[in-house]
Design a protein around this motif. Structure first.
Motif, short mmCIF file in Angstrom:
data_model
loop_
_atom_site.label_atom_id
_atom_site.label_comp_id
_atom_site.label_asym_id
_atom_site.label_seq_id
_atom_site.Cartn_x
_atom_site.Cartn_y
_atom_site.Cartn_z
N ALA A 11 -16.29 -53.90 61.91
CA ALA A 11 -16.38 -54.27 60.65
C ALA A 11 -14.74 -53.55 59.78
O ALA A 11 -14.69 -54.23 59.07
CB ALA A 11 -17.99 -54.76 60.69
N GLN A 14 -11.35 -54.11 61.47
CA GLN A 14 -11.22 -55.29 61.90
C GLN A 14 -11.90 -56.22 60.68
O GLN A 14 -12.14 -57.17 61.55
CB GLN A 14 -10.63 -55.38 63.17
N PRO A 15 -11.77 -56.30 59.15
CA PRO A 15 -13.27 -56.85 59.04
C PRO A 15 -12.28 -58.29 58.96
O PRO A 15 -13.83 -58.39 58.60
CB PRO A 15 -12.95 -56.13 57.33
N ASP A 16 -10.89 -59.15 58.93
CA ASP A 16 -10.63 -59.25 59.12
C ASP A 16 -11.28 -61.03 60.46
O ASP A 16 -11.69 -61.77 60.92
CB ASP A 16 -9.75 -60.45 58.85
N ALA A 17 -11.96 -60.10 61.31
CA ALA A 17 -12.14 -60.43 62.86
C ALA A 17 -13.01 -60.61 62.29
O ALA A 17 -14.16 -60.96 63.64
CB ALA A 17 -10.74 -59.97 63.65
N THR A 19 -18.01 -59.39 61.50
CA THR A 19 -18.46 -59.19 60.59
C THR A 19 -20.36 -58.80 61.34
O THR A 19 -20.08 -58.82 62.43
CB THR A 19 -19.48 -60.94 59.64
#
Length: 84
Positions: A11, A14-17, A19
């Motif tokens: 997370a 790669q916070p866009d991918a 959680t």
């Protein structure tokens, strides 16, 4: 689906991918470091160093930075008793 450390790490990377969902922690488990029984005091030195990080607040900052708040412990121990 993976443990909190792994999901927290991904997370952050790669916070866009990914959680991390802390509220679904089923059963926490301890992790640690292994050393030989005759380690010449290494295990005690390591335990003291980790406890020092806990005492001065650094440990909590590290855990929070990696979204691992649910895994925070308050005492560094050698061979802790776990479970019931």
């Amino acid at each position: 689906m993976a443990d909190n450390a792994l999901t927290g790490y991904y997370a952050q990377l790669q916070p866009d991918a990914f959680t991390a969902v802390d509220s679904i922690l089923v059963e926490p488990s301890l992790s640690g470091v292994v050393s030989p029984k005759d380690d010449g005091g290494l295990s005690k030195a390591f335990q003291a160093a980790v406890q020092s990080l806990m005492d001065d607040g650094t440990y909590v900052k590290i855990m929070e930075a990696w979204n691992l708040k649910t895994g925070i412990i308050t005492k560094s121990e050698i061979n802790p008793t776990v479970g019931s």
